[in-house]
Motif scaffolding. Sequence first.
Motif, PDB file in Angstrom:
ATOM      1  N   ALA A 107      -8.115 -18.567  -9.664  1.00 39.17           N
ATOM      2  CA  ALA A 107      -7.373 -18.468 -10.925  1.00 39.17           C
ATOM      3  C   ALA A 107      -6.772 -17.077 -11.084  1.00 39.17           C
ATOM      4  O   ALA A 107      -5.631 -16.920 -11.551  1.00 39.17           O
ATOM      5  N   LEU A 108      -7.531 -16.047 -10.702  1.00 37.27           N
ATOM      6  CA  LEU A 108      -7.020 -14.671 -10.755  1.00 37.27           C
ATOM      7  C   LEU A 108      -5.816 -14.514  -9.832  1.00 37.27           C
ATOM      8  O   LEU A 108      -4.797 -13.912 -10.219  1.00 37.27           O
ATOM      9  N   MET A 109      -5.924 -15.039  -8.617  1.00 35.00           N
ATOM     10  CA  MET A 109      -4.808 -14.913  -7.671  1.00 35.00           C
ATOM     11  C   MET A 109      -3.569 -15.617  -8.189  1.00 35.00           C
ATOM     12  O   MET A 109      -2.442 -15.134  -8.014  1.00 35.00           O
ATOM     13  N   ALA A 110      -3.762 -16.759  -8.839  1.00 36.10           N
ATOM     14  CA  ALA A 110      -2.625 -17.472  -9.404  1.00 36.10           C
ATOM     15  C   ALA A 110      -1.952 -16.647 -10.497  1.00 36.10           C
ATOM     16  O   ALA A 110      -0.712 -16.581 -10.576  1.00 36.10           O
ATOM     17  N   ARG A 111      -2.758 -15.990 -11.335  1.00 32.67           N
ATOM     18  CA  ARG A 111      -2.190 -15.141 -12.380  1.00 32.67           C
ATOM     19  C   ARG A 111      -1.435 -13.955 -11.795  1.00 32.67           C
ATOM     20  O   ARG A 111      -0.438 -13.508 -12.352  1.00 32.67           O
ATOM     21  N   CYS A 112      -1.931 -13.463 -10.666  1.00 33.18           N
ATOM     22  CA  CYS A 112      -1.335 -12.265 -10.066  1.00 33.18           C
ATOM     23  C   CYS A 112      -0.212 -12.603  -9.092  1.00 33.18           C
ATOM     24  O   CYS A 112       0.454 -11.683  -8.586  1.00 33.18           O
ATOM     25  N   GLY A 113      -0.016 -13.884  -8.787  1.00 37.86           N
ATOM     26  CA  GLY A 113       1.011 -14.264  -7.831  1.00 37.86           C
ATOM     27  C   GLY A 113       0.699 -13.824  -6.417  1.00 37.86           C
ATOM     28  O   GLY A 113       1.584 -13.421  -5.657  1.00 37.86           O
ATOM     29  N   PHE A 114      -0.572 -13.909  -6.040  1.00 41.17           N
ATOM     30  CA  PHE A 114      -1.012 -13.476  -4.718  1.00 41.17           C
ATOM     31  C   PHE A 114      -1.443 -14.681  -3.906  1.00 41.17           C
ATOM     32  O   PHE A 114      -2.285 -15.470  -4.345  1.00 41.17           O
ATOM     33  N   ALA A 115      -0.877 -14.832  -2.731  1.00 45.92           N
ATOM     34  CA  ALA A 115      -1.264 -15.923  -1.832  1.00 45.92           C
ATOM     35  C   ALA A 115      -1.987 -15.340  -0.626  1.00 45.92           C
ATOM     36  O   ALA A 115      -1.546 -14.342  -0.046  1.00 45.92           O
ATOM     37  N   SER A 116      -3.100 -15.930  -0.259  1.00 46.30           N
ATOM     38  CA  SER A 116      -3.844 -15.453   0.902  1.00 46.30           C
ATOM     39  C   SER A 116      -4.200 -16.628   1.788  1.00 46.30           C
ATOM     40  O   SER A 116      -4.084 -17.792   1.395  1.00 46.30           O
ATOM     41  N   LYS A 117      -4.661 -16.291   2.992  1.00 47.39           N
ATOM     42  CA  LYS A 117      -5.045 -17.322   3.943  1.00 47.39           C
ATOM     43  C   LYS A 117      -6.496 -17.726   3.788  1.00 47.39           C
ATOM     44  O   LYS A 117      -6.996 -18.546   4.540  1.00 47.39           O
ATOM     45  N   GLY A 118      -7.188 -17.143   2.808  1.00 49.69           N
ATOM     46  CA  GLY A 118      -8.556 -17.549   2.569  1.00 49.69           C
ATOM     47  C   GLY A 118      -9.379 -16.457   1.934  1.00 49.69           C
ATOM     48  O   GLY A 118      -9.002 -15.282   1.905  1.00 49.69           O
ATOM     49  N   LEU A 119     -10.536 -16.874   1.395  1.00 47.17           N
ATOM     50  CA  LEU A 119     -11.516 -15.971   0.814  1.00 47.17           C
ATOM     51  C   LEU A 119     -12.725 -15.942   1.731  1.00 47.17           C
ATOM     52  O   LEU A 119     -13.297 -16.995   2.053  1.00 47.17           O
ATOM     53  N   PHE A 120     -13.115 -14.748   2.158  1.00 53.61           N
ATOM     54  CA  PHE A 120     -14.168 -14.634   3.161  1.00 53.61           C
ATOM     55  C   PHE A 120     -15.240 -13.648   2.714  1.00 53.61           C
ATOM     56  O   PHE A 120     -14.979 -12.708   1.959  1.00 53.61           O
ATOM     57  N   VAL A 121     -16.450 -13.886   3.216  1.00 51.21           N
ATOM     58  CA  VAL A 121     -17.570 -12.977   2.994  1.00 51.21           C
ATOM     59  C   VAL A 121     -17.938 -12.362   4.339  1.00 51.21           C
ATOM     60  O   VAL A 121     -18.086 -13.077   5.343  1.00 51.21           O
ATOM     61  N   MET A 122     -18.065 -11.037   4.361  1.00 41.85           N
ATOM     62  CA  MET A 122     -18.363 -10.302   5.587  1.00 41.85           C
ATOM     63  C   MET A 122     -19.811  -9.831   5.574  1.00 41.85           C
ATOM     64  O   MET A 122     -20.319  -9.406   4.536  1.00 41.85           O
ATOM     65  N   ASP A 123     -20.461  -9.898   6.710  1.00 43.84           N
ATOM     66  CA  ASP A 123     -21.873  -9.515   6.803  1.00 43.84           C
ATOM     67  C   ASP A 123     -22.028  -7.990   6.898  1.00 43.84           C
ATOM     68  O   ASP A 123     -22.628  -7.465   7.848  1.00 43.84           O
ATOM     69  N   GLY A 124     -21.540  -7.289   5.897  1.00 38.79           N
ATOM     70  CA  GLY A 124     -21.654  -5.838   5.883  1.00 38.79           C
ATOM     71  C   GLY A 124     -23.083  -5.354   5.817  1.00 38.79           C
ATOM     72  O   GLY A 124     -23.389  -4.221   6.209  1.00 38.79           O
ATOM     73  N   SER A 125     -23.979  -6.211   5.328  1.00 43.16           N
ATOM     74  CA  SER A 125     -25.379  -5.807   5.146  1.00 43.16           C
ATOM     75  C   SER A 125     -26.091  -5.541   6.466  1.00 43.16           C
ATOM     76  O   SER A 125     -27.152  -4.916   6.477  1.00 43.16           O
ATOM     77  N   LYS A 126     -25.544  -5.991   7.590  1.00 42.65           N
ATOM     78  CA  LYS A 126     -26.232  -5.730   8.857  1.00 42.65           C
ATOM     79  C   LYS A 126     -26.044  -4.291   9.324  1.00 42.65           C
ATOM     80  O   LYS A 126     -26.731  -3.839  10.245  1.00 42.65           O
ATOM     81  N   ARG A 127     -25.119  -3.581   8.674  1.00 43.19           N
ATOM     82  CA  ARG A 127     -24.907  -2.181   9.009  1.00 43.19           C
ATOM     83  C   ARG A 127     -25.293  -1.238   7.876  1.00 43.19           C
ATOM     84  O   ARG A 127     -25.771  -0.138   8.113  1.00 43.19           O
ATOM     85  N   SER A 128     -25.026  -1.646   6.637  1.00 42.36           N
ATOM     86  CA  SER A 128     -25.225  -0.729   5.522  1.00 42.36           C
ATOM     87  C   SER A 128     -25.451  -1.510   4.243  1.00 42.36           C
ATOM     88  O   SER A 128     -25.055  -2.683   4.132  1.00 42.36           O
ATOM     89  N   SER A 129     -26.051  -0.841   3.257  1.00 37.02           N
ATOM     90  CA  SER A 129     -26.224  -1.466   1.944  1.00 37.02           C
ATOM     91  C   SER A 129     -25.054  -1.167   1.018  1.00 37.02           C
ATOM     92  O   SER A 129     -25.029  -1.622  -0.120  1.00 37.02           O
ATOM     93  N   HIS A 130     -24.078  -0.373   1.487  1.00 28.60           N
ATOM     94  CA  HIS A 130     -22.885  -0.113   0.682  1.00 28.60           C
ATOM     95  C   HIS A 130     -22.099  -1.407   0.505  1.00 28.60           C
ATOM     96  O   HIS A 130     -22.065  -2.271   1.394  1.00 28.60           O
TER      97      HIS A 130
END
Length: 427
Positions: free
Chosen positions: A228-251
């Motif tokens: 819904a946010l992307m629609a309001r902002c007029g932003f098109a993407s190829k997908g929403l992804f989650v990255m396993d950043g926790s395997k390197r850092s807690s940031h």
Amino acid sequence: MSSSSLLQAPQWLALAFSLCFMASFGLRQWLALRQIRHVARHADAVPALFADRLPLDAHRKAAAYTVARVRLGMLDGLIGALLLLGLTLFGGIGALHLWLLDWLGTGLGQQLALVGAVLALGSAVDLPLAWYRQFRLEQRFGFNRMTLGLWLADLVKATALGLVLGAPLLAALLWLMNAAGERWWLWAWALWSGFNLLLLVIFPTVIAPLFNKFVPLDNEALKTRIEALMARCGFASKGLFVMDGSKRSSHGNAYFTGFGRARRIVFFDTLIERLAPVEVEAVLAHELGHFKLRHVTRRMLSGFAISFGVFALLGWLAQKSWFYLGLGVTPMLDSSNAALALLLFFLAMPVFGFAFGPVGSWLSRRDEFAADAFAARQSDAHALISALVKLYEDNASTLTPDPLYSAWHDSHPPAPLRIARLAALGG
């Protein structure tokens, strides 16, 4: 220019380089000392704006973490300065160049070996500090989640990737410098620009997955909110992804990457775990603000324009013998000096360009304020404040930077000023 003036040109360049080197190094270290003193002086009192949002222990941890990082940065700067002097004014590049000439002779192979040897030397010098930063400093403050095996694997992958992508680019640049005539720099700039555009396209799907695992966002409630946010902002993407950043850092962090149809939105898993959905939405609204306000496009075009000037300057300097002599190298009279020109130019440029750092920092902070204002309009200013405070705490970001240090170095506004502006926008 008279012949006597030409004879003095190398000395003038050496003097100018030495003065700029001492000024830039001294200023960096002085600003770092200011930052250490200022942060330590304010470590025992949470700023009033955050008094009911952040515990004192977290504020003290952020102060200690900031001081430790700046001290390590000072050591890193000292080592880098000594290496720079050794390679330039004290003749390191010249000696290495002659040794490789005796071993490999003239030609493209020797030029590639010279650039590769200098890059390898810089990486080898940086390696112990990189290890200490990850396994001592980050470990001490509870941020490191990386094993030594993963760290070494990343190092091998990054080196291999640099060879696969960087070696052909370097070979092409050196070939153009030798074969494309006086306007070689124009062709080199076009090649460099095209290469960077290619990286933007392939990074999300080819490069990033070499280091991290990306999975589609499976939180349906959050996904609906984000779409819904992307629609309001007029932003098109190829997908929403989650990255396993926790395997390197807690940031934690969130970003969008790619170019054109290859754009995708990426959330660190640590961010999803820590923030509420409305806070994740607010953080992403800020990032989309950079897109909607054309900050990304403007920075990309500015980068191309600056690189055009950089290559033009290199094209001019590469023809001047005083450029080489003034930086500690005797140019070849009967063979190509392309590799020498590249190395000396890109080693010297940061020394002469250091004074422009605050301009870039100011422009970046201006864009951050504008993206915050956009997020406040498209999402919830108070949710963004809440998210930022959590991220400041989780990342141990200091709330009390030295004003001069921050103005010179920081790409983001100081936390109190940023939160105060968002509070005003939120009413």
